[in-house]
Design an enzyme around this catalytic site. Structure first.
Site, short mmCIF file in Angstrom:
data_model
loop_
_atom_site.label_atom_id
_atom_site.label_comp_id
_atom_site.label_asym_id
_atom_site.label_seq_id
_atom_site.Cartn_x
_atom_site.Cartn_y
_atom_site.Cartn_z
N ARG A 317 24.81 -4.26 -49.58
CA ARG A 317 23.51 -4.03 -48.94
C ARG A 317 22.44 -4.92 -49.57
O ARG A 317 21.53 -5.40 -48.88
CB ARG A 317 23.11 -2.56 -48.99
N GLU A 729 14.61 5.56 -46.28
CA GLU A 729 14.64 4.58 -47.37
C GLU A 729 13.64 3.43 -47.23
O GLU A 729 13.04 3.01 -48.22
CB GLU A 729 16.06 4.00 -47.50
N1 MTE Z 1 13.32 12.86 -49.30
C1 MTE Z 1 13.31 13.92 -50.12
N2 MTE Z 1 12.27 14.76 -50.08
N3 MTE Z 1 14.32 14.13 -51.02
C2 MTE Z 1 15.39 13.28 -51.12
O1 MTE Z 1 16.29 13.49 -51.93
N4 MTE Z 1 16.45 11.21 -50.28
C3 MTE Z 1 16.23 9.92 -49.62
C4 MTE Z 1 15.52 10.12 -48.31
N5 MTE Z 1 14.35 10.95 -48.47
C5 MTE Z 1 15.42 12.13 -50.25
C6 MTE Z 1 14.36 11.98 -49.34
C7 MTE Z 1 17.45 9.15 -49.37
S1 MTE Z 1 18.09 8.19 -50.60
C8 MTE Z 1 18.06 9.16 -48.14
S2 MTE Z 1 19.39 8.18 -47.81
C9 MTE Z 1 17.56 9.99 -47.03
O2 MTE Z 1 16.41 10.76 -47.41
C10 MTE Z 1 18.65 10.92 -46.54
O3 MTE Z 1 18.24 11.73 -45.51
P1 MTE Z 1 18.14 11.29 -43.97
O4 MTE Z 1 19.21 10.31 -43.69
O5 MTE Z 1 18.31 12.57 -43.26
O6 MTE Z 1 16.77 10.70 -43.80
N1 HPA Z 2 24.10 3.41 -47.66
C1 HPA Z 2 24.14 4.55 -48.36
N2 HPA Z 2 25.25 5.09 -48.79
C2 HPA Z 2 26.39 4.47 -48.52
C3 HPA Z 2 26.43 3.27 -47.82
C4 HPA Z 2 25.22 2.71 -47.35
O1 HPA Z 2 25.16 1.65 -46.70
N3 HPA Z 2 27.70 2.89 -47.72
C5 HPA Z 2 28.41 3.82 -48.38
N4 HPA Z 2 27.63 4.78 -48.86
MO1 MOS Z 3 20.34 7.39 -49.86
S1 MOS Z 3 20.46 6.07 -51.45
O1 MOS Z 3 21.43 6.38 -48.90
O2 MOS Z 3 21.34 8.62 -50.48
#
Ligand code: MTE
Ligand code: HPA
Ligand code: MOS
Length: 781
Positions: A317, A729
């Site tokens: 990534r 993210e």
């Molecule tokens: N927001 C909160 N409040 N707490 C979290 O742990 N994790 C982040 C993001 N926002 C997180 C957060 C990460 S790393 C990811 S990948 C996404 O939330 C995962 O949730 P989603 O795919 O449902 O947005």
């Molecule tokens: N993002 C987050 N988590 C993951 C991914 C990615 O692209 N691939 C495998 N685990």
């Molecule tokens: Mo988020 S780093 O893809 O859990």
């Protein structure tokens, strides 16, 4: 028979479903779960050495301590001593060698915490110390590559560099970052009858937690159930590394036959879990007088820590985001991950994207300083085009490019040009305070780059009283997934939100799920829930057609159009023929119609060749931009964020409050990585800052004094549920605006004649050293 979807406007201003519970303290986390008096306390004894051979382990005295029920070593593991998620290079308990400080060796279950710790002190372990590798440069020197290097390229970067009007080259180091979820790694394991094991784990990836528990216990997956109501934050830190605590807890529960709980102490959690990967990025860029980049080479070197974990996917990534938002005709990206003797680094919001993009933004900023033109203009000339220059260095077309509209709107709303002039005027008048300004974009690919992971499942049950229980494979970690899922379910079925309850995530309800990660939680699970509801709606409509047609004299010559809206099921041709949803569900039961359905979704039309580094890894891109202004005290290195303006694209927002919260939170978390969060290890590999008194995550004072976050309007996304976009993210990387505004302020110390040395994070110390360097150069000339 025709089913119409309701036309009711979609409500996007719903509070997070746990908001009031969080405030009142009613939200249940693993540590709050009530268990019977059988509950034991689990404890982990881990290596104090970064690299050593284990000569002997003596647990006999610990085992004799009254109140101690189990003292386990690798030999006591009934299944496989393995918890590596992708590559099996992570023993659950160290056997012959420890590879980092924090490597688990002995597990203890006791009646309480004090007894467990007392038992740990009685364990005697003899080591032969070995030389540890603790940083990337040493790892490169020693050649501790984790896997063969990877490459992605388009055009001929070397040839184009040779003919470029101007070139720059350099290195950027980016720092580690601790997740600092409020709830530390936690698990409660409750043995059932026979081989059954019930696991309550604070995990982003229940199916993998289930797999690893089964693996270490040596039992099949259908004996293990993993459940998680919510996590108290995760941020990637519980994508794989929740499995460790779960495996340890399960081993102790299995050995004692009693429920066991482990909740890591904050300091232990910080010491033994992985962080964001440190990167050393080398670059060489060729460009013309307008700042247009014609050639670019990156070499990304990652500090993976002591095991593979997700390092190769994270590296991938990073490589896929080395372009950030820019079209570079000749580009080469080489990626390497190295083993070091630190806890295995892991997923962290952005998943390599931040590191890759920091390299690119450094290049842009340096080109601007070299040419002495505003960096925002250099960005603009390099943006991906709409109809041309819109193919990335890995072959994916940048469709529905929002970069230009974001740039135009944010330039205007932030009054960028005017403020640039004001900042220059301020700097001309002030010797010790300097202001800086920067305007940075984000383009982030949405999908797991491991294509098969882009799948989700759901199980939706409607009960006879017309209430609905939605199960899906995603996990709630604060990001508001369950709230969005409930909104989607209500809207798709045409019922009110208060009929919907989203269940705790449970592997016995929805099996074989992917981690809730890659920002795709709502995209994937939302579609799976919709798929289940589509099936249910079809059954309900059929039932109601039968029912309404009984009272229809023209039947069967007439088509019956049914709509479910506001909890009422109506025959559109005879609107007075209607039935309340709850009444209809009772009828469905009498008429023997199933009111339970599974749903499934797999992202269509994506896929790419990892070997060639070419194809379409992402379903779509998420875009955002930020303008930040900072004030730097050049005598102390103190930084004040004066103002940040953000314009972010989330398509048609499903929940505006949650999305803005994610944008704000992501930005602030990025700000921590970019400015204050500096992780330090000593020469023996001991983490030096393992509590909040020495590790500085952002506080209220770090929030920009004037913080203006807006969502891009009228930008529906055809590729995701309800035309929305992922949010999670990408906003983290908007913090580069603040990071580079600091660099701009430092540069102002030397009247922009000398380029500041800069790295990430830009701590007060880095800022002061950089200023000192400029002052020295000034004095020389
Ligand atoms: N927001 C909160 N409040 N707490 C979290 O742990 N994790 C982040 C993001 N926002 C997180 C957060 C990460 S790393 C990811 S990948 C996404 O939330 C995962 O949730 P989603 O795919 O449902 O947005
Ligand atoms: N993002 C987050 N988590 C993951 C991914 C990615 O692209 N691939 C495998 N685990
Ligand atoms: Mo988020 S780093 O893809 O859990």
């Amino acid at each position: 028979m025709i089913a119409h979807l309701g036309t009711k406007p979609f409500m996007t201003n719903i509070p997070h479903d746990s908001a009031s519970k969080h405030v009142s303290g009613e939200s249940v986390y693993i540590d709050d779960m009530l268990v019977n008096e059988q509950l034991l306390h689990g404890h982990i004894l881990y290596s104090p050495h970064a690299h050593a051979r284990i000569k002997s382990i003596d647990t006999s005295a610990a085992k004799k301590l009254p109140g101690v029920y189990a003292v386990l070593t690798a030999k006591d593991i009934p299944g496989h001593n393995q918890m590596g998620p992708v590559i099996h290079d992570e023993p659950c308990l160290a056997e012959k060698e420890v590879l980092c400080v924090g490597h688990a060796i002995v597990l203890i279950a006791a009646e309480n915490e004090e007894l467990a710790r007392a038992a740990a002190r009685l364990v005697v372990i003899e080591y032969d110390l070995l030389e540890p590798v603790l940083d990337i440069r040493t790892a490169i020197e020693k050649g501790t590559l984790l896997a063969p290097p990877r490459a992605m390229q388009r055009g001929d970067a070397d040839a184009a560099l040779a003919t470029s009007p101007h070139t720059i080259k350099g290195e950027l180091e980016t720092g580690a970052q601790e997740h600092w979820y409020l709830e530390t790694q936690s698990c409660l394991a409750v043995p059932g009858e026979g081989r059954e094991m019930n696991i309550y784990s604070s995990t982003q990836h229940p199916s993998e937690t289930q797999a690893i528990v089964a693996e270490v216990l040596g039992i099949p997956k259908n004996e293990v159930v993993v459940e998680i109501r919510r996590m108290g934050g995760a941020f990637g830190g519980k994508e794989t590394q929740a499995n460790h605590t779960a495996a340890w807890t399960a081993l102790l529960a299995n050995a004692t036959g009693r429920p066991v709980r482990i909740r890591l102490f904050r300091d232990d959690d910080q010491k033994i879990t992985g962080k964001r990967h440190r990167y050393l990025i080398k670059y060489e860029a060729g460009f013309d007088a307008s700042g247009k980049i014609v050639a670019l080479k990156f070499e990304q070197n990652a500090d993976a820590g002591c095991a593979t974990d997700l390092s190769m996917a994270i590296l991938e990534r990073a490589m896929l985001h080395a372009d950030n938002s820019y079209f570079i005709p000749n580009m080469q990206v080489i990626g390497k991950a190295y083993r070091t003797n630190l806890p295995s680094n892991t997923a962290f919001r952005g998943f390599g994207g931040p590191q890759g993009m920091a390299g690119m933004e450094t290049v842009i900023d340096r080109i601007a300083r070299f040419l002495k033109i505003d960096a925002a203009l250099v960005r603009k000339v390099n943006f991906y085009g709409i109809d041309k220059d819109n193919i990335t260095h890995y072959g994916q077309e940048v469709e529905l490019n929002r970069l230009h509209v974001l740039y135009d709107q944010l330039s205007a709303s932030s009054e960028y040009s005017k403020r640039r002039t004001e900042v220059n005027a301020f700097n001309a008048k002030n010797e010790f305070y300097k202001k800086g300004l920067a305007f940075t974009p984000v383009k982030f690919g949405i999908s797991f780059t491991t294509t098969f992971l882009n799948q989700a499942g759901a199980l939706v049950n409607i009960y006879k009283d017309g209430t609905i229980l939605v199960n899906h494979g995603g996990t709630e970690m604060g990001q508001g997934l369950n709230t969005k899922i409930a909104q989607i379910a209500a809207a798709e079925l045409g019922v009110s939100l208060d009929r919907i309850k989203v269940n705790a995530t449970n592997t016995s309800k929805v099996p074989n799920t992917s981690a809730t990660a890659a920002s795709a939680g709502t995209d994937l699970n939302g579609m799976a829930v919709k798929n289940a509801i589509d099936k249910l709606r079809e059954r309900i409509v059929k039932l109601m057609c039968d029912e309404f047609s009984k009272i229809d004299p023209d039947f069967p010559s007439r088509e019956i159009d049914i709509v479910i809206e506001n909890d009422i099921i109506t025959d559109l041709s005879f609107p007075d023929r209607n039935m309340h949803f709850a009444e209809a569900m009772l009828l469905a039961n009498l008429k023997q119609v199933s009111l339970s359905a599974t749903g499934f979704y797999a992202t269509p039309n994506i896929g790419w060749d990892k070997q060639k580094g070419w194809g379409k890894p992402f379903n779509y891109y998420s875009f955002g931009m930020a303008v930040s202004e900072v004030l730097v005290d050049t005598l102390t290195g103190y930084v004040k964020n004066l103002r940040t303006d953000i314009l972010h694209d989330v398509g048609d927002s499903i929940n505006v409050g949650i999305d803005i919260g994610q944008v704000e939170g992501g930005f602030i978390q990025g700000l921590g990585w970019c400015t204050t969060e500096e992780i330090k290890w000593d020469a023996k590999g001991n983490l030096l800052n393992h509590s909040p008194d020495t590790y500085k995550i952002p506080s209220v004072q770090d929030i920009p004094e004037d913080f203006r976050v807006q969502l891009l309007q009228n930008a529906p996304n055809p590729n995701a549920i309800r035309k929305s976009k992922a949010v999670a993210e990408p906003p983290l990387m908007l913090a580069f605006s603040s990071w580079l505004a600091i660099k701009d302020a430092i540069s102002a110390v030397g009247n922009h004649e000398y380029e500041p040395h800069f790295s990430l994070p830009a701590t007060n110390e880095v800022i002061l050293l950089s200023i000192e360097d400029i002052r020295k150069k000034q004095n020389k000339s």
